[in-house]
Write an enzyme that holds these catalytic residues in place. Structure first.
Site, PDB file in Angstrom:
ATOM      1  N   MET B 159       1.658  -5.966  -9.078  1.00 23.21           N
ATOM      2  CA  MET B 159       2.681  -6.958  -8.765  1.00 23.21           C
ATOM      3  C   MET B 159       3.884  -6.264  -8.111  1.00 23.21           C
ATOM      4  O   MET B 159       3.713  -5.518  -7.164  1.00 23.21           O
ATOM      5  CB  MET B 159       3.057  -7.750 -10.015  1.00 23.21           C
ATOM      6  CG  MET B 159       1.829  -8.240 -10.798  1.00 23.21           C
ATOM      7  SD  MET B 159       0.748  -9.392  -9.912  1.00 23.21           S
ATOM      8  CE  MET B 159       1.509 -10.929 -10.432  1.00 23.21           C
ATOM      9  N   SER B 160       5.086  -6.454  -8.643  1.00 26.44           N
ATOM     10  CA  SER B 160       6.250  -5.913  -7.927  1.00 26.44           C
ATOM     11  C   SER B 160       6.405  -4.402  -8.022  1.00 26.44           C
ATOM     12  O   SER B 160       7.261  -3.837  -7.333  1.00 26.44           O
ATOM     13  CB  SER B 160       7.522  -6.608  -8.411  1.00 26.44           C
ATOM     14  OG  SER B 160       7.527  -7.943  -7.950  1.00 26.44           O
ATOM     15  N   VAL B 161       5.595  -3.745  -8.829  1.00 27.36           N
ATOM     16  CA  VAL B 161       5.542  -2.275  -8.760  1.00 27.36           C
ATOM     17  C   VAL B 161       5.155  -1.855  -7.335  1.00 27.36           C
ATOM     18  O   VAL B 161       5.543  -0.787  -6.847  1.00 27.36           O
ATOM     19  CB  VAL B 161       4.562  -1.716  -9.813  1.00 27.36           C
ATOM     20  CG1 VAL B 161       4.213  -0.258  -9.556  1.00 27.36           C
ATOM     21  CG2 VAL B 161       5.133  -1.895 -11.223  1.00 27.36           C
ATOM     22  N   THR B 162       4.401  -2.731  -6.678  1.00 25.16           N
ATOM     23  CA  THR B 162       4.052  -2.526  -5.275  1.00 25.16           C
ATOM     24  C   THR B 162       5.280  -2.209  -4.433  1.00 25.16           C
ATOM     25  O   THR B 162       5.235  -1.376  -3.514  1.00 25.16           O
ATOM     26  CB  THR B 162       3.383  -3.799  -4.710  1.00 25.16           C
ATOM     27  OG1 THR B 162       2.313  -4.195  -5.568  1.00 25.16           O
ATOM     28  CG2 THR B 162       2.865  -3.577  -3.298  1.00 25.16           C
ATOM     29  N   LYS B 163       6.384  -2.896  -4.731  1.00 29.32           N
ATOM     30  CA  LYS B 163       7.591  -2.721  -3.911  1.00 29.32           C
ATOM     31  C   LYS B 163       8.055  -1.266  -3.927  1.00 29.32           C
ATOM     32  O   LYS B 163       8.464  -0.717  -2.902  1.00 29.32           O
ATOM     33  CB  LYS B 163       8.711  -3.632  -4.423  1.00 29.32           C
ATOM     34  CG  LYS B 163       8.437  -5.124  -4.277  1.00 29.32           C
ATOM     35  CD  LYS B 163       9.610  -5.956  -4.810  1.00 29.32           C
ATOM     36  CE  LYS B 163       9.445  -7.442  -4.548  1.00 29.32           C
ATOM     37  NZ  LYS B 163       8.384  -8.105  -5.334  1.00 29.32           N
TER      38      LYS B 163
END
Lengths: 444, 444
Positions: B159-163
């Protein structure tokens, strides 16, 4: 194969049918398509750019991905187009294939069937729209080439080569006693009792001698293949859709036609039924079982994957995608009586059974003119040629070709515009046989 | 995150908003959801059986896959639900993580923020709906646990760890001179000139201080997040749909609100824009670049993958899925100033820049009460606590937590029903800090 995709390529499909009727003519007919260089998916630049140019976008929903030449990109990128499930190789170190590349292969010559002019091996690669090819001799890589958008790190649709992989697993379960080949399908999956499969034996399913009302005639809008295709599509169904909604639901609807056990009739649904039986008795779908029983044990360097329907059912009839070298490992394991890396991965009895082949008389009724004298066993094509070669075959020229006498395994991924092996057999058969003769004569 | 999926979970979304307003209360409010054991996706048997029972089927098209508790299965199986693109680890041997498991971690105690009762580390795992957690100390695995349907061979949505992963790549390109952080987005992607991003600097994008009219208020049917979501969905668009059809098309429509550079405002679209800039300047999308620059160099044991939109664009804002141990390798590489396995994978200047952090005054305007005194830099959250810890955070509790002083990296995948780190921070923050203290006091 992904039948719900073939519909837009109607021209190619019609062509396919004439090919099946008169196989040898197909090679010549291919001039209606751009050749391998002109249709090279890398040169064409499919899906390159941010965003890609509008005429270089390949989409699933509109069917564009299965039209030639975009199809040449799609077969190396199915996971970008649809949902998939992983076939884990495990987490350990891959076991590299030994390499002993030979320089005497590209210039080998042979005469294509139905032709008077000889061709070199290297010319055969383009003639067959090869995306990648690996040749193992005595387990060593003696030849390896990639074209277009496939490379050693890529994964390519095996299409109907999937059937031989799933058939091997089915035969393993028979050899181990988990399945009884003489039992009826309904003994394992009672829901199928009132379908055509209910009173077929597992042996008939494994050898595709079931009598089924199931046409893969892509030119016929009423052919059952379209219902199968619609059922298995992962896309949402139209609101007015009332048909089966999954691969399994479709299988329940298949009606009988003729007697089981009489004739070889190559129909994808047999493998889907086998996948269902496997899932029911093992508690593992074919992707999970392939990982546990084979992919984690052959030193694979990549995970493989299956495409799935809307409820996660792997497409047992054609959904496997693999790295080419891993397919070579699988083929080499089969060539070695199921042994590989010091382990017995597939029982020797299974490989012996495949080599011995199926019912030749039943096979002769299937109408495969280029495979005269052959048979079909455990979802493998058996040539019964002088070397006892047998093979797995996919619709666009994908192949595992195992020549026991030449101690040779050829694996090929391809994207021939003609959706039939009849289109490439006139080149493939003599090319592979010529290479076998060369390896026997000059083993090095 | 996959915003087009959150819509059905409206109850959870409304709850999220109240959480953001009063963060500490959220942990207590979680009693409205079944606890970790009751919602365990393995126990619940999602997608098990051939076919699975109707009430245990998880589908993409109807949004059921994002409703809790089915979501707990989905986050470990995104590729079965939608198209994806591979992040190859390469073909070589993985480099195993050294292991020195400790027995003193499960019984560690700490007091959750806003609570008076202490909790053990082991209790914290269930409290946070942990799917998997790995702790590295000085590069060795000292703790590793899996729950539900995740195991070491599985891949989970970051999820936002992707960012933070994409932000790291953006910062790498800045450090190498390929990108100039002071240049405007429109200098790299001219099409964005008339959008809100056009006159934002890359630095503002990297630190999310852009002024954008973009609401991620899931309770508001007119919030821009729904348009973003609809644009990025890989499913065919409805016939009457006239909006943007891809992530990139959506970005073109984002309007300005307020001034760039004034305040930290966490908005997913910034990362999607960064992904576009990266693709334009490198000729590689973020999945390809991640493979080439990082995943092939950290000894990863699994390929990772990104979800994609209908034209194959990886979802840079939240589409990464990885094996947990590989995420640990990534975190350890960052902890070691970008060095790993004897190679400088990320320039040290990038890690120094993240550690130093971003504009604290701008961050304070973002309203993250539990992260007071923190900042945001290159898409990483920087605590500026006594250990200089910094982290990547995903919506359901996914996290990379790097504590330089404790020489500790914690990676966690989770599936908390509340779509906000505010729900798990009251437990997570003191738990991670307590473990840091323990490792510093007793390095063994």
């Amino acid at each position: 194969m992904f039948k719900h995709l073939l519909k837009p390529a109607r021209t190619g499909a019609v062509f396919l049918l004439s090919c099946l009727a008169a196989s040898v003519a197909c090679a010549a007919d291919k001039t209606t398509y751009p050749d391998a260089a002109a249709s090279d998916p890398k040169t064409m630049g499919w899906m390159v750019g941010a965003p890609p140019p509008p005429d270089r976008i390949v989409r699933f929903a509109d069917g564009s991905y299965f039209k030639f030449p975009a199809m040449r990109w799609s077969v190396s990128n199915f996971r970008q187009l649809m949902p998939t499930t992983n076939v884990s190789r495990g987490l350990g170190a891959p076991v590299p294939l030994a390499r002993a590349l030979r320089s005497d292969i590209d210039q080998l010559t042979f005469v294509p069937l139905g032709s008077k002019q000889s061709m070199t091996w290297e010319q055969s690669l383009a003639a067959n729209y090869t995306d990648g090819i690996v040749v193992l001799h005595r387990g060593q890589v003696v030849y390896e080439r990639y074209f277009g958008v496939l490379d050693p790190q890529g994964q390519h649709g095996a299409m109907s080569v999937t059937k031989s992989v799933v058939g091997t697993m089915g035969a393993m379960l028979v050899a181990e006693g988990t399945l009884d080949a003489n039992k009826k399908v309904a003994d394992y999956v009672p829901e199928l009792a009132s379908s055509a499969f209910g009173n077929a034996t597992l042996r008939q399913v494994l050898d595709m001698t079931t009598g089924l009302k199931y046409s893969e005639d892509y030119a016929d809008p009423n052919a059952e293949v379209w219902q199968h295709s619609a059922a298995g599509s992962p896309l949402p169904k139209p609101k007015d859709y009332t048909g089966p909604r999954t691969y399994m639901e479709y299988l329940l609807t298949v009606k009988p036609l003729g007697e089981h056990g009489e004739a070889f009739a190559y129909k994808t649904v047999n493998t889907d039924v086998l996948g269902w039986v496997i899932a029911r008795v093992t508690g593992r779908n074919v992707a999970q079982l392939l990982s546990e029983r084979i992919w984690q044990r052959i030193g694979a360097e990549q995970d493989a994957y299956f495409t799935v329907d809307s409820i996660g059912t792997p497409f047992a009839g054609g959904g496997l995608n693999t790295g080419l070298r891993d397919l070579a490992r699988f083929g080499e394991m089969i060539r070695n009586d199921g042994q590989y890396l010091g382990q017995q991965i597939v029982p020797k009895a299974v490989v012996d059974d495949i080599r011995a082949g199926g019912d030749k008389a039943a096979f002769a009724k299937g109408g495969y003119d280029l495979l005269k004298g052959g048979s079909y066993r455990n979802m493998w094509w058996v040539t019964h040629n002088q070397d006892g070669a047998f093979m797995a075959r996919g619709v666009y020229g994908q192949r595992i070709y195992i020549d026991p006498k030449a101690e040779m395994v050829i694996v090929r991924y391809a994207s021939n515009p003609v959706a039939s092996n009849a289109a490439n057999d006139p080149v493939t058969i003599p090319a592979f046989e010529a290479l076998a003769r060369q390896l026997i004569a000059h083993p090095q």
